[in-house]
Design a protein around this motif. Structure first.
Motif, PDB file in Angstrom:
ATOM      1  N   LEU A   4       9.182  24.247  36.903  1.00 22.47           N
ATOM      2  CA  LEU A   4       9.061  23.332  38.080  1.00 22.47           C
ATOM      3  C   LEU A   4       8.752  24.555  39.252  1.00 22.47           C
ATOM      4  N   LYS A   5       9.626  25.621  39.439  1.00 20.71           N
ATOM      5  CA  LYS A   5       9.646  26.539  40.457  1.00 20.71           C
ATOM      6  C   LYS A   5       8.265  27.057  40.866  1.00 20.71           C
ATOM      7  N   ASP A   6       7.627  27.535  39.574  1.00 23.00           N
ATOM      8  CA  ASP A   6       6.441  28.279  39.776  1.00 23.00           C
ATOM      9  C   ASP A   6       5.123  27.110  40.166  1.00 23.00           C
ATOM     10  N   VAL A   7       5.454  25.860  39.446  1.00 19.64           N
ATOM     11  CA  VAL A   7       4.487  25.010  39.951  1.00 19.64           C
ATOM     12  C   VAL A   7       4.393  24.609  41.272  1.00 19.64           C
ATOM     13  N   LEU A   8       5.582  24.707  42.066  1.00 11.27           N
ATOM     14  CA  LEU A   8       5.762  24.118  43.556  1.00 11.27           C
ATOM     15  C   LEU A   8       5.060  25.419  44.293  1.00 11.27           C
ATOM     16  N   LYS A   9       5.266  26.746  43.792  1.00 11.99           N
ATOM     17  CA  LYS A   9       4.436  27.945  44.413  1.00 11.99           C
ATOM     18  C   LYS A   9       3.117  27.543  44.428  1.00 11.99           C
ATOM     19  N   ILE A  10       2.456  27.187  43.326  1.00 16.11           N
ATOM     20  CA  ILE A  10       0.947  26.957  43.326  1.00 16.11           C
ATOM     21  C   ILE A  10       0.466  25.533  43.886  1.00 16.11           C
ATOM     22  N   MET A  11       1.545  24.652  44.035  1.00 21.39           N
ATOM     23  CA  MET A  11       0.875  23.253  44.543  1.00 21.39           C
ATOM     24  C   MET A  11       0.254  23.226  45.790  1.00 21.39           C
ATOM     25  N   PRO A  12       0.867  23.778  46.842  1.00 20.58           N
ATOM     26  CA  PRO A  12       0.149  23.790  47.858  1.00 20.58           C
ATOM     27  C   PRO A  12      -1.311  24.008  48.037  1.00 20.58           C
ATOM     28  N   PHE A  13      -1.700  25.286  47.083  1.00 20.25           N
ATOM     29  CA  PHE A  13      -3.310  25.480  47.342  1.00 20.25           C
ATOM     30  C   PHE A  13      -4.025  24.529  46.478  1.00 20.25           C
ATOM     31  N   ILE A  14      -3.155  24.162  45.449  1.00 20.58           N
ATOM     32  CA  ILE A  14      -4.102  23.068  44.559  1.00 20.58           C
ATOM     33  C   ILE A  14      -4.336  21.639  45.490  1.00 20.58           C
ATOM     34  N   ILE A  15      -3.286  21.533  45.993  1.00 21.45           N
ATOM     35  CA  ILE A  15      -3.573  20.280  47.095  1.00 21.45           C
ATOM     36  C   ILE A  15      -4.619  20.502  48.112  1.00 21.45           C
ATOM     37  N   ILE A  46      -1.932  32.067  40.346  1.00 24.39           N
ATOM     38  CA  ILE A  46      -1.872  31.710  38.855  1.00 24.39           C
ATOM     39  C   ILE A  46      -2.016  33.107  37.927  1.00 24.39           C
ATOM     40  N   TYR A  47      -2.909  33.946  38.473  1.00 21.54           N
ATOM     41  CA  TYR A  47      -2.864  35.105  37.786  1.00 21.54           C
ATOM     42  C   TYR A  47      -1.626  35.855  37.855  1.00 21.54           C
ATOM     43  N   ASP A  48      -1.225  35.760  38.964  1.00 21.76           N
ATOM     44  CA  ASP A  48       0.213  36.639  39.078  1.00 21.76           C
ATOM     45  C   ASP A  48       1.413  35.969  38.214  1.00 21.76           C
ATOM     46  N   LEU A  49       1.207  34.570  38.120  1.00 26.40           N
ATOM     47  CA  LEU A  49       2.250  33.896  37.319  1.00 26.40           C
ATOM     48  C   LEU A  49       2.172  34.522  35.612  1.00 26.40           C
ATOM     49  N   VAL A  50       0.881  34.360  34.991  1.00 26.48           N
ATOM     50  CA  VAL A  50       0.549  34.867  33.839  1.00 26.48           C
ATOM     51  C   VAL A  50       0.893  36.270  33.873  1.00 26.48           C
ATOM     52  N   ASP A  51       0.474  37.134  34.836  1.00 24.40           N
ATOM     53  CA  ASP A  51       0.632  38.550  34.379  1.00 24.40           C
ATOM     54  C   ASP A  51       2.128  39.154  34.378  1.00 24.40           C
ATOM     55  N   LEU A  52       2.876  38.221  35.243  1.00 25.40           N
ATOM     56  CA  LEU A  52       4.332  38.397  35.285  1.00 25.40           C
ATOM     57  C   LEU A  52       5.021  37.918  33.979  1.00 25.40           C
ATOM     58  N   HIS A  53       4.605  36.863  33.628  1.00 21.13           N
ATOM     59  CA  HIS A  53       5.198  36.238  32.482  1.00 21.13           C
ATOM     60  C   HIS A  53       4.694  36.429  30.924  1.00 21.13           C
ATOM     61  N   GLY A  54       3.406  36.891  30.873  1.00 23.05           N
ATOM     62  CA  GLY A  54       2.747  37.258  29.720  1.00 23.05           C
ATOM     63  C   GLY A  54       2.110  35.787  29.114  1.00 23.05           C
TER      64      GLY A  54
END
Length: 208
Positions: free
Chosen positions: A191-202, A176-184
């Motif tokens: 959706l693409k970013d959600v799918l990257k994080i979803m396995p860890f959230i599950i 999550i930090y990487d996403l915020v750091d990358l995009h500001g």
């Protein structure tokens, strides 16, 4: 003491990340190569090994004692204790039990499995910190902390749902930090970013 130490390390990381001056240094440093991640994991795992031998085949929490009975077929499975974590216990435990005929070997195999998972996660954290800061001393501090902190080592050899839950929580936080750091800060969820994080959230949800 350990919490304060880790908090100070975290503040140091965030301070260096904000400078953004580290990028050109990363590519040419041996510490940042992909193979280094493997060696971070090995170092951490080897440092935990003495504690594993002291408490062989591993420590078992009250909750995990119930889950262990379920894992070997002596109890009814339920979600009172996370089924996914019971499965994580059941697979290595039954493999060890089947090979040796001894429950002790099964518990030891389950403990080793957990130690490997944690060492991989913490090795990744060290790699991530080095990539973000390009400061060797910060990465080395994290490596020493994960490898030598007795509290972490004790949890690594303890069969307990909170241990793996915490490991995947750390990974989710980093992603999550990487996403915020990358995009500001104006980042909009896609959706693409959600799918990257979803396995860890599950995993977080089903492990606790």
């Amino acid at each position: 003491v350990y919490i304060v130490l880790f908090a100070l390390m975290g503040v140091s990381v965030l301070a260096f990340i904000d400078k953004k001056s580290y990028v050109p240094k990363v590519a040419n440093d041996q510490l940042f190569k992909k193979k280094s991640w493997f060696w971070y994991c090995v170092i951490i795992l080897l440092c935990w090994l003495p504690l594993f031998l002291v408490f062989f085949p591993g420590l078992i929490s009250v909750d995990s004692a119930v889950q262990l009975r379920q894992a070997i077929g002596e109890g009814v499975w339920s979600n009172w204790h996370p089924v996914l974590h019971t499965l994580f216990i059941a697979i290595p435990t039954n493999i060890g039990l089947k090979i040796s005929g001894d429950l002790t070997a099964g518990i030891a195999l389950a403990t080793i499995f957990q130690m490997v998972v944690l060492s991989v996660v913490f090795g990744y954290v060290v790699k991530w910190v080095l990539e973000k800061t390009a400061k060797k001393w910060i990465g080395i501090c994290f490596l020493i902390y994960f490898a030598a902190c007795p509290v972490i080592a004790c949890y690594a050899v303890t069969m307990w749902k909170d241990v793996l839950f915490s490991a995947f929580f750390v990974l989710a936080f980093i992603k999550i930090y990487d996403l915020v750091d990358l995009h500001g800060r104006e980042y909009k969820v896609v959706l693409k970013d959600v799918l990257k994080i979803m396995p860890f959230i599950i995993l977080i949800g089903f492990l606790r």
